[in-house]
Design an enzyme around this catalytic site. Structure first.
Site, PDB file in Angstrom:
ATOM      1  N   ASP A  89       6.451  -1.120  11.903  1.00 34.16           N
ATOM      2  CA  ASP A  89       5.860   0.074  11.293  1.00 34.16           C
ATOM      3  C   ASP A  89       5.095   0.916  12.312  1.00 34.16           C
ATOM      4  O   ASP A  89       4.160   1.639  11.973  1.00 34.16           O
ATOM      5  CB  ASP A  89       4.945  -0.306  10.129  1.00 34.16           C
ATOM      6  CG  ASP A  89       3.788  -1.204  10.559  1.00 34.16           C
ATOM      7  OD1 ASP A  89       3.659  -1.500  11.765  1.00 34.16           O
ATOM      8  OD2 ASP A  89       2.988  -1.599   9.682  1.00 34.16           O
ATOM      9  N   ARG A 140       0.809  -1.218   0.000  1.00 33.49           N
ATOM     10  CA  ARG A 140       0.000   0.000   0.000  1.00 33.49           C
ATOM     11  C   ARG A 140       0.847   1.274   0.000  1.00 33.49           C
ATOM     12  O   ARG A 140       0.337   2.357  -0.275  1.00 33.49           O
ATOM     13  CB  ARG A 140      -0.951  -0.006   1.198  1.00 33.49           C
ATOM     14  CG  ARG A 140      -2.185  -0.878   0.986  1.00 33.49           C
ATOM     15  CD  ARG A 140      -3.097  -0.854   2.184  1.00 33.49           C
ATOM     16  NE  ARG A 140      -2.611  -1.722   3.252  1.00 33.49           N
ATOM     17  CZ  ARG A 140      -3.181  -1.829   4.448  1.00 33.49           C
ATOM     18  NH1 ARG A 140      -4.244  -1.093   4.739  1.00 33.49           N
ATOM     19  NH2 ARG A 140      -2.684  -2.641   5.355  1.00 33.49           N
TER      20      ARG A 140
END
Length: 452
Positions: free
Chosen positions: A103, A16
């Site tokens: 992340d 993404r």
């Protein structure tokens, strides 16, 4: 206190992000996301830290080096499968394992420590870090029983309509009894929409076995933000910038416009320093007390002494002394060392050079590959000519020398102590101390030339 271990999940491709750069290496506040996570873990002094790598493994390992150990997830079959890759390093060890995502760059060591403390206080086999979210879309939901204890976690894609209305979300950070973790992982299946082995299924396995499963809810949802796309990356950047700037303002630093000031999490700034808008402070920069920085200055991996002023200038990988004035529009390039009370003025470039105390280059000069003593004056347009198209050469200028306007010093050359170089000279030979060196054509006037 039991032994503590950490597993950092950093194997996903991050499609993404739509980027050639591996997801966890995208920078937040100038530092890769996974490096933020590793730095917080290392601050807690865990016995073992294992990073699970997959896509871009070599690049991640180059970034983190020997700060952690590595395990490789060749196929991305879910978070449970990822943690299983650490079995060869952690299996059989007694203690507590924290599982974090690579992340989540905003997560702090303080929150991880509170999660661990709650886990140990509750005597739990597993503890989930949770948070309240106004928009829980995409997050796993915490399912509690009538007594308020954690019963299970359901992924958003597998949740019913009623479960999707819940606002307490799973942040993806956990504590586990290490032995119970790897024993339970062997019983995790992949009977779900994605066909993956979910780490949260361990929670349900432990709960059904009668083990204590706890949850610690952090008060800061922003801290738990997981970055999956460029929108979340920008949000993380803003949150990190705000948190960093607020920290330094509470330490006595004046930031005139925090929304337009960027300070690295690795930087250090002394009290009573004033930072003006548009300033970018990167890397492991250290700025002293009572400095004036900006507006629109960029400083990276440099040290700045006390009471120094830097206006609208760029400084990289250099050491600047105290009571120095730089700018506007100066460029201090890497491997430069500037002494105290030095003046570097507008449109002056300094590269891989040393300047002694009280020396001055007030405007329009280039000083490259030079050793400059104390009390040296560079007049407007002076240049050390260091490059012949193939090699770089050194210029030495001793204490008290005066370099006239538009003088060119052709390296290698030495200008002696208290020597003077006349304006417009091109110096190709050494100048003795206290000498005046003139190297220019004699002026000739042709009277009445325009009438001819």
């Amino acid at each position: 206190m039991s032994s503590r271990f950490a597993v950092i999940l950093a194997a996903g491709q991050g499609t993404r992000m739509k980027s050639k750069l591996y997801k966890v290496l995208h920078p937040v506040n100038g530092k890769p996301m996974v490096q933020h996570v590793v730095d917080q873990v290392l601050a807690l002094g865990f016995e073992e830290t294992v990073t699970i790598v997959g896509h871009g493994a070599e690049v991640v390992q180059t970034q983190l080096g020997d700060q952690v150990k590595y395990a490789t997830q060749l196929e991305q079959l879910g978070t449970g499968h990822a943690v299983m890759q650490a079995e060869g390093i952690l299996a059989g060890k007694q203690g507590v394992t924290v599982v974090l995502c690579g992340d989540t760059p905003l997560l702090t060591a303080d929150t991880i420590e509170k999660l661990l403390a709650h886990h140990e206080q509750e005597g739990a086999k597993a503890t989930i870090l949770t948070a309240e979210s106004q928009d829980p879309t995409g997050y796993g939901r915490i399912i509690r029983n009538n007594e308020g204890l954690v019963e299970r976690i359901v992924e958003h894609k597998d949740a019913t309509a009623e479960e999707k209305r819940l606002t307490e979300i799973n942040t993806g950070t956990y504590c586990f009894d290490n032995e119970a973790l790897f024993a339970s992982l062997k019983n995790v299946g992949n009977d779900n929409v994605q066909g993956e082995y979910y780490l949260p299924d361990v929670i349900e396995i432990l709960q059904q076995s009668g083990e204590v499963v706890a949850a610690y809810q952090t008060t800061s949802f922003n801290e738990t933000l997981g970055v999956n796309d460029r929108v979340a990356l920008a949000q993380a950047e803003q949150f990190m910038k705000q948190r960093t700037n607020e920290h330094w303002m509470r330490q006595g630093v004046s930031i005139i416009d925090p929304s337009n000031t960027y300070i690295s999490t690795d930087a250090e700034i002394g009290p009573d320093t004033v930072i003006y808008p548009g300033t970018i402070i990167q890397g492991k920069t250290k700025i002293g007390t009572e400095c004036f920085i900006g507006p629109h200055s960029e400083i990276k991996d440099s040290s700045i002494g006390n009471e120094t002023s830097i206006r609208q200038s760029v400084i990289h990988d250099s050491e600047i002394g105290c009571e120095v004035t730089i700018g506007p529009f100066a460029h201090i390039r890497p491997k430069t060392k500037i002494g105290n009370e030095v003046r570097i003025g507008n449109f002056v470039e300094v590269k891989k050079s040393t300047l002694g105390d009280r020396s001055k280059a007030s405007h329009l000069s280039y000083i490259g590959d030079a050793e400059v003593g104390a009390d040296v004056n560079f007049s407007c347009g002076a240049v050390t000519v260091n490059y012949d198209g193939k090699n770089k050469f050194l210029t030495k200028i001793e204490d008290g020398a005066f370099i006239g306007c538009n003088a060119n010093l052709i390296a290698p050359v030495t200008v002696g102590k208290k020597a003077l170089v006349a304006a417009g000279s091109t110096i190709t030979e050494d100048v003795p101390g206290e000498a005046l060196s003139i190297a220019r054509a004699r002026q000739t006037n042709k009277e009445g030339y325009q009438k001819k």
